[in-house]
Every structure is written in C-alpha cells, then in structure tokens.
Design an enzyme around this catalytic site. Structure first.
Site, PDB file in Angstrom:
ATOM      1  N   HIS A   1      18.650  62.124 -39.411  1.00 10.66           N
ATOM      2  CA  HIS A   1      18.191  62.468 -38.060  1.00 10.66           C
ATOM      3  C   HIS A   1      16.800  61.880 -37.831  1.00 10.66           C
ATOM      4  O   HIS A   1      15.943  61.981 -38.693  1.00 10.66           O
ATOM      5  CB  HIS A   1      18.137  63.985 -37.897  1.00 10.66           C
TER       6      HIS A   1
ATOM      7  N   GLU B   1      31.848  38.844 -23.266  1.00  8.14           N
ATOM      8  CA  GLU B   1      30.653  38.483 -24.033  1.00  8.14           C
ATOM      9  C   GLU B   1      29.942  37.281 -23.420  1.00  8.14           C
ATOM     10  O   GLU B   1      28.732  37.325 -23.159  1.00  8.14           O
ATOM     11  CB  GLU B   1      31.029  38.197 -25.490  1.00  8.14           C
TER      12      GLU B   1
ATOM     13  N   LYS C   1      26.989  35.330 -30.848  1.00  5.59           N
ATOM     14  CA  LYS C   1      26.111  36.468 -31.140  1.00  5.59           C
ATOM     15  C   LYS C   1      24.644  36.073 -31.057  1.00  5.59           C
ATOM     16  O   LYS C   1      23.800  36.893 -30.670  1.00  5.59           O
ATOM     17  CB  LYS C   1      26.422  37.045 -32.529  1.00  5.59           C
TER      18      LYS C   1
ATOM     19  N   GLY D   1      39.875  35.936 -17.299  1.00  4.84           N
ATOM     20  CA  GLY D   1      40.169  36.735 -18.476  1.00  4.84           C
ATOM     21  C   GLY D   1      38.994  37.623 -18.834  1.00  4.84           C
ATOM     22  O   GLY D   1      37.950  37.124 -19.252  1.00  4.84           O
ATOM     23  N   ALA D   2      39.143  38.940 -18.639  1.00  2.00           N
ATOM     24  CA  ALA D   2      38.058  39.882 -18.936  1.00  2.00           C
ATOM     25  C   ALA D   2      38.306  40.595 -20.256  1.00  2.00           C
ATOM     26  O   ALA D   2      38.173  41.810 -20.370  1.00  2.00           O
ATOM     27  CB  ALA D   2      37.909  40.887 -17.798  1.00  2.00           C
TER      28      ALA D   2
ATOM     29  N   LEU E   1      41.081  38.177 -35.816  1.00  2.00           N
ATOM     30  CA  LEU E   1      39.715  38.592 -36.104  1.00  2.00           C
ATOM     31  C   LEU E   1      39.267  37.987 -37.426  1.00  2.00           C
ATOM     32  O   LEU E   1      40.033  37.952 -38.392  1.00  2.00           O
ATOM     33  CB  LEU E   1      39.624  40.118 -36.182  1.00  2.00           C
TER      34      LEU E   1
ATOM     35  N   GLU F   1      40.730  39.259 -13.848  1.00  2.06           N
ATOM     36  CA  GLU F   1      41.605  39.784 -14.889  1.00  2.06           C
ATOM     37  C   GLU F   1      42.979  40.141 -14.328  1.00  2.06           C
ATOM     38  O   GLU F   1      43.096  40.811 -13.307  1.00  2.06           O
ATOM     39  CB  GLU F   1      40.963  41.014 -15.541  1.00  2.06           C
TER      40      GLU F   1
ATOM     41  N   SER G   1      43.263  29.423 -35.377  1.00  3.40           N
ATOM     42  CA  SER G   1      43.870  29.383 -34.048  1.00  3.40           C
ATOM     43  C   SER G   1      43.114  28.433 -33.138  1.00  3.40           C
ATOM     44  O   SER G   1      42.038  27.936 -33.481  1.00  3.40           O
ATOM     45  CB  SER G   1      43.879  30.786 -33.433  1.00  3.40           C
TER      46      SER G   1
END
Length: 497
Positions: free
Chosen positions: A475, A214, A78, A207-208, A350, A230, A172
């Site tokens: 808003h 990212e 990130k 691998g997509a 995750l 992919e 993992s």
C-alpha cells in the site's frame, strides 16, 4: 562431423555437488533442429533448444532479427505510445500538478529516431544471445523440401540444411483489404504508421481493434484528427469484455472519434487526398452512403498466417480453412519431425503466446512433459488507460450457461490511482458461483497491462477469488484494486468501496 560433447558444469543446490550437463550434437545431420523464422516464437525456441543440448540452425529472411513484433509491431509502437503519452501529459496535465514547462513542443523526427534506436538495441541483443547460446543463423528464405531437409535461398546462393526436426515459426502478415493497394504513405498498414514522415492533419483508421486503437492514439495525441471506423458495435477487438469496451470509449473524451457498426465499401486516392466510402450496417438496408476525406488512412483489420513458399504442400501439410498449420497438443504437424508455433497455428496472434509455445515445443522434442494453458494467455491494449484481460468474458459465461459471480472495484476508490490523478477505470473479476474459482479478470485503468499478470498467475494455478483476496498487497499500489475486486467476488463486499 564427428561425435561431440560439450560439458557444462553448474552448481546443484539440491545435492551440494556439481551437476554435469552434456550437449550431444547430431552425428548424421547438420542440425538437430532448424527453426524457420526468428520472431518472438522462433528465436526463443532456438535459444531454448540450444540450452537443452540441441544443435540449432535459425533461418531468417529479414535483415534484422525479432520478426514483426520487434521491428514493425509491439516494440516500436510501444516506444511511440510511451513518448506521445509523456508529451500529452506535459502539454495538458503538468500545469495542474504544479509543473511549469513553458510552451511544450514535439520533434517528430527525433521521436521516430528514438523508436529506431530502441529497435536496433533489441535486435542486436538477439544476435548476441544467438552467439552466446551457439545458435547458427542462416540468412535467407527457408523452404521445406523434405521432412528432414530445409533449403535456404539467400543473397549468396542456396544452402541446404539436413536436420532431425523442423520448427515453423514464420508468423503472420497484414490481412489485405479487397481492392486496395497499400503505398505505406497515404494508404498504410501498421508498418507504414510506424514510419510516417509527418503527423497527418486528418487520419481515418479502419478497424478499432488493438492495432487501430494504439496507433490511432499515437497520432491523436500529436494533434491529428483521428476517426476510427469499426464494423462491430464495440471497440477493442475480439475477446474484450463488453462492459470494458463500453467504458473504453473514454478515448472519445481524449479526442478520438468513432463510427461503429459501419462497413467500409472502398478506399481510393484522389491526388493528395484519400477518400473512404462507408455506410452504416443498419443504413445499408436503405440508408445513404457517405464518403470521408483524409490525408492518411490506416487499415488495421487483422493479420493472417504467413506460410508463403514454405513448401508445405510438397511434404504433405495441408492448411486449415483459415490458412493455419494444423498441430496437435505437442505442436506436431501431420508430418513426423515437423512442428509449428505462433501465429501460423491456432490461438491468438500474440508474441508472448508464441514465445511460450516455442519453449514448450522444444521441451517436448527433448522428451519433456508438454503443457500449455490457453486459458492463461493475457491480452493487453497499451493505450491510456491501458486495458488487460485474461480468460473468460461475461458474454462467454452467459453463452455457456455458467453460474458465475461478477464483482468490480473502481480505480476511483484506489488511493494510488486517485493520488496520481488516474481515477478512470475498474477491475472486474468473474468467479464460479459454487467454487469461487476465478473464471476471468478484466482491467481498464492505470497500469492495466502490468496488473493483469498477477491475474494470469492466479489463473494458471487455478486460484479462487479468496486466494487473491487473502494475499497481502503493498500500500498504496494500483494492484490493491485487483485484490479488492477479488475480495468482493469472494465475500460480496470490498473494504474501500
């Protein structure tokens, strides 16, 4: 060891007095709970258990805390995604916004240093939290030698910890590619992609899915010629809505290339070049093979549970056919007193899923109610635009034969997104045709990873589309697009489209 009580006073607003919380330590064991693994699931579970009054030992074999996510996964990726996005904007977007910067350059080493410092700050934070909550950290590889005993092999020798309960949170590892050896220089995993010394001229991504998209985006923004290969006919990985996946090919407009429905047959190095042999699935019946050259190939075909040397067979825990540790709805294994959470058990791999499982698991150990809603776990891909989703896809509902409504609201009609110059994408809401209960939410667009959390909250509490539609939203905000999509799902029409 003796019998100890640690009394903590905290204000009780319900009765206006003082509530005394006692921490009762075990008298016959070194610990009430040993947590093997200090990744997102493990360290959160350890802290929560300590807060609930347990004496906790955390076992970690890596030099820094935080697991894959913090060290070579979520966090460093990130940092690179955010900073390369800013660079891309400065180079391609600022001028038409009236911002003149002159020639824009990037310093790759400084960018990597920024990533390293961000990781160090957060890993250090976990260590401080352990001290604050009195979690004992034991360095080394943990092995379960008996249902109530963990052996830790570290640099200083072997330490044995007797415990009432054991929690497996070992996470993992990268799924290997048959016949391929990773050197993390030219043939790399996500770990290598986060520590390259320079930007490759040409990169192939096998691998997509989330990781491939990212990290491919990072290097494409910095000038690499990136092609993602992919096996499936869509991008974004398992769980993404196919309509979102189709729109997601907006990444191709940014310069990333895609080869879908393509099977990779082999990867090999020839000097300074990596050759990838592939063949389209359709063409495999009679088509021609193709070989592609690149400087670096990133293999991101998924991850698998890490249970190596845990000693599970010694205590009678058998893995399932996917290498996962079987658990019940309280995260108990087949052996009393041994629990497991995170990537080593069922469900999506995750960090936030592991964290929540850790909290719920230790609450269960303390006799508290156990509830975990796997239908309310969000998934996010942190590219630009961001993608976020929760629960069912339209494909899922069609397979189930469920009667549903589907409504979308485009960010092109959202005042904040349009004003910010980020009009691409939409919010898609799936709801029960009879009851209006929300069945799934899918977002591709600005801040999709943040917006999805409101949808998760609605999902957790069983909200109907009308419930979200009737909530006042500030808003101008991009969140109004979520409200409008729910308004359309509820009454058939949005206001602003």
């Amino acid at each position: 060891m003796g019998y100890k009580f640690l009394k903590l006073a905290s204000a009780s607003f319900r009765n206006g007095g003082v509530r005394i919380v006692s921490r009762q330590y075990s008298t016959t064991h070194d610990a009430d709970l040993v947590v093997i693994g200090a990744g997102p699931g493990g360290y959160v579970a350890a802290i929560k258990a300590a807060q609930l009054g347990m004496k906790v030992v955390s076992v970690e074999k890596e030099p820094s805390l935080g697991g894959t996510c913090l060290n070579v996964g979520c966090i460093p990726s990130k940092a690179l995604l955010h900073n390369t996005h800013l660079y891309h904007m400065a180079k391609h977007d600022f001028k038409h916004r009236g911002i003149e910067t002159g020639e824009v350059k990037f310093n790759f080493k400084a960018m990597m240093d920024y990533k390293v410092n961000a990781v160090k700050a957060l890993t250090g934070g976990i260590a401080m939290l352990f001290q604050k909550n009195k979690v004992k950290l034991v360095r080394g590889a943990g092995t379960i030698v008996a249902p109530n005993k963990v052996e830790v092999k570290g640099e200083k020798g072997v330490e044995t910890v007797n415990t009432k309960n054991i929690l497996i949170a070992t996470g993992s590892e990268v799924t290997p590619f048959p016949g391929v050896t990773f050197d993390e220089k030219q043939i790399i995993t996500s770990t290598g992609a986060l520590s390259l010394e320079s930007v490759p001229k040409k990169m192939l991504v096998i691998g997509a899915g989330v990781i491939g998209l990212e990290l491919g985006s990072v290097y494409q923004r910095l000038g690499a010629d990136v092609t993602a290969i992919e096996f499936l006919g869509s991008i974004g990985g398992i769980g993404i809505d196919m309509e979102v996946s189709k729109d997601y090919r907006i990444l191709a407009k940014q310069g990333m290339k895609f080869k879908l429905e393509t099977k990779v047959l082999g990867v090999k190095k020839e000097g300074s070049t990596v050759k990838v042999e592939d063949v389209s699935i359709e063409g495999a019946k009679g088509g021609n093979k193709e070989t592609m050259d690149c400087d670096v190939v990133l293999i991101s075909i998924g991850r698998r549970p890490y249970t190596k040397d845990l000693g599970l067979d010694k205590v009678g825990i058998a893995l399932d056919d996917r290498g996962r540790v079987p658990v019940n709805n309280k995260f108990q294994t087949t052996v009393p007193g041994i629990y497991a959470i995170g990537d080593v058990i069922h469900g999506p791999m995750l960090a936030h899923k592991a964290e929540d499982e850790g909290i719920v698991c230790v609450e269960g150990i303390k006799g508290m109610p156990v509830h975990f809603n796997y239908d309310a776990i969000p998934s996010v891909i942190y590219t630009s635009p961001e993608v976020g989703w929760v629960r069912k896809t339209e494909e899922d509902l069609k397979k189930e034969g469920k009667a549903y409504k589907v409504r979308k609201f485009p960010f092109l009609a959202n005042s904040r997104a349009k004003t910010n110059g980020e009009p691409d994408g939409f919010v898609k809401v799936l709801s029960d045709k009879a009851t209006d209960v929300i069945l799934g939410t899918h977002i591709i667009g600005p801040g999709g990873g943040e917006l999805i959390n409101e949808a998760v909250l609605a999902q957790e509490y069983g909200a109907a589309a009308e419930d979200v539609a009737r909530v006042c939203h500030a808003h101008p905000t991009c969140a109004e697009a979520l409200r409008e999509a729910n308004l359309a799902a509820y009454c058939g029409k949005p206001i602003n489209f």
